[in-house]
Scaffold this motif. Structure first.
Motif, PDB file in Angstrom:
ATOM      1  N   TYR A 182     151.051 -84.963  49.129  1.00 29.74           N
ATOM      2  CA  TYR A 182     151.197 -83.479  49.539  1.00 29.74           C
ATOM      3  C   TYR A 182     152.621 -83.037  49.719  1.00 29.74           C
ATOM      4  O   TYR A 182     152.808 -81.898  50.547  1.00 29.74           O
ATOM      5  CB  TYR A 182     150.399 -83.152  50.861  1.00 29.74           C
ATOM      6  CG  TYR A 182     148.904 -83.636  50.818  1.00 29.74           C
ATOM      7  CD1 TYR A 182     147.908 -83.038  49.953  1.00 29.74           C
ATOM      8  CD2 TYR A 182     148.341 -84.765  51.487  1.00 29.74           C
ATOM      9  CE1 TYR A 182     146.912 -83.422  49.844  1.00 29.74           C
ATOM     10  CE2 TYR A 182     146.913 -85.167  51.300  1.00 29.74           C
ATOM     11  CZ  TYR A 182     146.201 -84.348  50.442  1.00 29.74           C
ATOM     12  OH  TYR A 182     144.852 -84.842  50.376  1.00 29.74           O
ATOM     13  N   TYR A 197     154.440 -80.962  48.108  1.00 28.41           N
ATOM     14  CA  TYR A 197     154.679 -79.958  47.237  1.00 28.41           C
ATOM     15  C   TYR A 197     156.112 -79.190  47.187  1.00 28.41           C
ATOM     16  O   TYR A 197     156.549 -79.088  46.128  1.00 28.41           O
ATOM     17  CB  TYR A 197     153.862 -78.904  47.413  1.00 28.41           C
ATOM     18  CG  TYR A 197     152.109 -79.341  47.465  1.00 28.41           C
ATOM     19  CD1 TYR A 197     151.600 -80.138  46.326  1.00 28.41           C
ATOM     20  CD2 TYR A 197     151.239 -79.221  48.615  1.00 28.41           C
ATOM     21  CE1 TYR A 197     150.424 -80.471  46.149  1.00 28.41           C
ATOM     22  CE2 TYR A 197     150.170 -79.754  48.541  1.00 28.41           C
ATOM     23  CZ  TYR A 197     149.529 -80.409  47.353  1.00 28.41           C
ATOM     24  OH  TYR A 197     148.240 -80.763  47.400  1.00 28.41           O
ATOM     25  N   LYS A 207     149.179 -74.391  46.405  1.00 29.06           N
ATOM     26  CA  LYS A 207     148.511 -75.877  46.910  1.00 29.06           C
ATOM     27  C   LYS A 207     148.811 -75.955  48.359  1.00 29.06           C
ATOM     28  O   LYS A 207     148.111 -76.637  48.978  1.00 29.06           O
ATOM     29  CB  LYS A 207     149.774 -76.616  45.836  1.00 29.06           C
ATOM     30  CG  LYS A 207     149.576 -76.639  44.452  1.00 29.06           C
ATOM     31  CD  LYS A 207     148.192 -77.066  44.044  1.00 29.06           C
ATOM     32  CE  LYS A 207     148.035 -78.461  44.107  1.00 29.06           C
ATOM     33  NZ  LYS A 207     146.902 -79.098  43.595  1.00 29.06           N
ATOM     34  N   THR A 208     149.859 -75.342  48.812  1.00 26.78           N
ATOM     35  CA  THR A 208     150.141 -75.554  50.379  1.00 26.78           C
ATOM     36  C   THR A 208     148.875 -74.959  51.314  1.00 26.78           C
ATOM     37  O   THR A 208     148.424 -75.557  52.200  1.00 26.78           O
ATOM     38  CB  THR A 208     151.429 -74.925  50.913  1.00 26.78           C
ATOM     39  OG1 THR A 208     152.553 -75.698  49.940  1.00 26.78           O
ATOM     40  CG2 THR A 208     151.750 -75.220  52.245  1.00 26.78           C
ATOM     41  N   HIS A 214     145.868 -77.034  50.809  1.00 28.31           N
ATOM     42  CA  HIS A 214     146.016 -78.433  51.673  1.00 28.31           C
ATOM     43  C   HIS A 214     145.684 -78.093  53.188  1.00 28.31           C
ATOM     44  O   HIS A 214     145.089 -78.833  53.887  1.00 28.31           O
ATOM     45  CB  HIS A 214     147.484 -78.927  51.527  1.00 28.31           C
ATOM     46  CG  HIS A 214     147.610 -80.349  52.388  1.00 28.31           C
ATOM     47  ND1 HIS A 214     146.685 -81.080  52.439  1.00 28.31           N
ATOM     48  CD2 HIS A 214     148.499 -80.277  53.256  1.00 28.31           C
ATOM     49  CE1 HIS A 214     147.386 -82.003  53.360  1.00 28.31           C
ATOM     50  NE2 HIS A 214     148.451 -81.567  53.792  1.00 28.31           N
ATOM     51  N   SER A 259     142.101 -77.491  53.810  1.00 32.14           N
ATOM     52  CA  SER A 259     141.412 -78.399  53.862  1.00 32.14           C
ATOM     53  C   SER A 259     141.543 -79.348  55.165  1.00 32.14           C
ATOM     54  O   SER A 259     140.597 -79.777  55.654  1.00 32.14           O
ATOM     55  CB  SER A 259     141.548 -79.429  52.551  1.00 32.14           C
ATOM     56  OG  SER A 259     143.074 -79.905  52.764  1.00 32.14           O
TER      57      SER A 259
END
Length: 300
Positions: free
Chosen positions: A216, A218, A285-286, A289, A292
């Motif tokens: 993670y 990123y 993407k962050t 993450h 989630s």
């Protein structure tokens, strides 16, 4: 060890610059629109053989009596052919009067009137429709290609960067009221291909570097990947820009109409490939993450 650029940390700056450019572009499009040329709104094209190189000012003195906004260019190997392009649909009398002015100035015969072509607005509407279709098809195919090669998020962010490039390039034409004709469409498609090529290079390096970073991480992954590809992107863009600028400076008007949007597109495309496409990927993407983590109840 070479220090990486802080691309991820400064995403607000890159997005802010793009937001300003997009706002100016859209504002100009809403206020004054585009200066469509004869290819889109119709008009008349008259070609006259003068048998001698001519000064544009001398030709304009004749043409301005009929349409001060008409374009006067030259053609032929010896640059002795005058090409008058006007958005007006000249009557037979106006065409003859225009040609008579050149006859008196350059002592021409009736056969020196090479051609008179009328472009109907319906042809312009068809050109506009085909241009939009061509751009949409190109964008969809690029989205499919990048999604297949990398991932859907990469495809989406690449297309968002392309939309940014299109808006800014079209905005430049609106702000400076540069005439939009058929070469502009070819240039737009060329810009799309050039910009996506730079973006693919960045995403390709992101994919290669992924095993070197945490799952993670990123931001660090983006910074390292952009840093490694930036020199290549800038050098390639500078070389391309210099070549296109030479075409613009030394080329005939038809070449200049094609080169100008390419010059703008190379600059904007390079910027968006380096600072926008990857930054958008990092933000999405962050966000995914963090979302989630909240769903599973894990601390971010």
């Amino acid at each position: 060890m070479k220090k990486n650029l802080n691309i991820a940390k400064n995403v607000k700056i890159w997005f802010g610059i793009s937001l300003v450019l997009i706002t100016i572009s859209l504002g100009s499009l809403l206020i004054q629109g585009l200066n469509f040329g004869i290819d889109f709104i119709g008009g008349t094209i008259i070609s006259i053989e003068l048998h001698t190189p001519f000064e544009n000012a001398d030709a304009r003195a004749i043409v301005d009596k009929f349409d001060p906004s008409a374009d006067v260019t030259y053609a032929g190997d010896a640059q002795t052919e005058a090409v008058i392009t006007t958005k007006k649909s000249f009557t037979t009398e106006e065409r003859q009067a225009l040609f008579s002015g050149f006859q008196e100035k350059y002592n021409l015969a009736n056969t020196d009137l090479i051609s008179v072509d009328t472009v109907n607005p319906s042809i312009g509407a068809e050109a506009s429709t085909n241009a939009v279709k061509a751009v949409l098809v190109a964008v969809v195919l690029m989205l499919l290609y990048i999604t297949f090669r990398f991932e859907l998020i990469s495809g989406i962010t690449a297309i968002m960067a392309l939309v940014h490039d299109l808006i800014v390039v079209v905005g430049v034409y609106s702000v400076f009221q540069i005439q939009v004709n058929s070469p502009f469409i070819a240039a737009i498609l060329t810009i799309l291909g050039y910009s996506i090529m730079d973006t693919v290079v960045v995403f390709d390096r992101i994919r290669e570097n992924r095993p070197k970073f945490g799952k993670y991480a990123y931001g660090e992954l983006l910074d390292a990947s952009v840093t490694q590809t930036m020199r290549r992107s800038i050098f390639t863009s500078v070389a391309t820009f210099v070549a296109i600028t030479s075409l613009y400076i030394f080329g005939v008007p038809a070449i200049q109409n094609f080169a100008l949007p390419l010059m703008v597109g190379v600059v904007i495309g390079t910027y968006s490939s380096i600072f926008n496409a990857g930054a958008l990927w990092y933000v999405i993407k962050t966000y995914q993450h963090k979302k989630s983590m909240k769903i599973t109840g894990t601390k971010v």
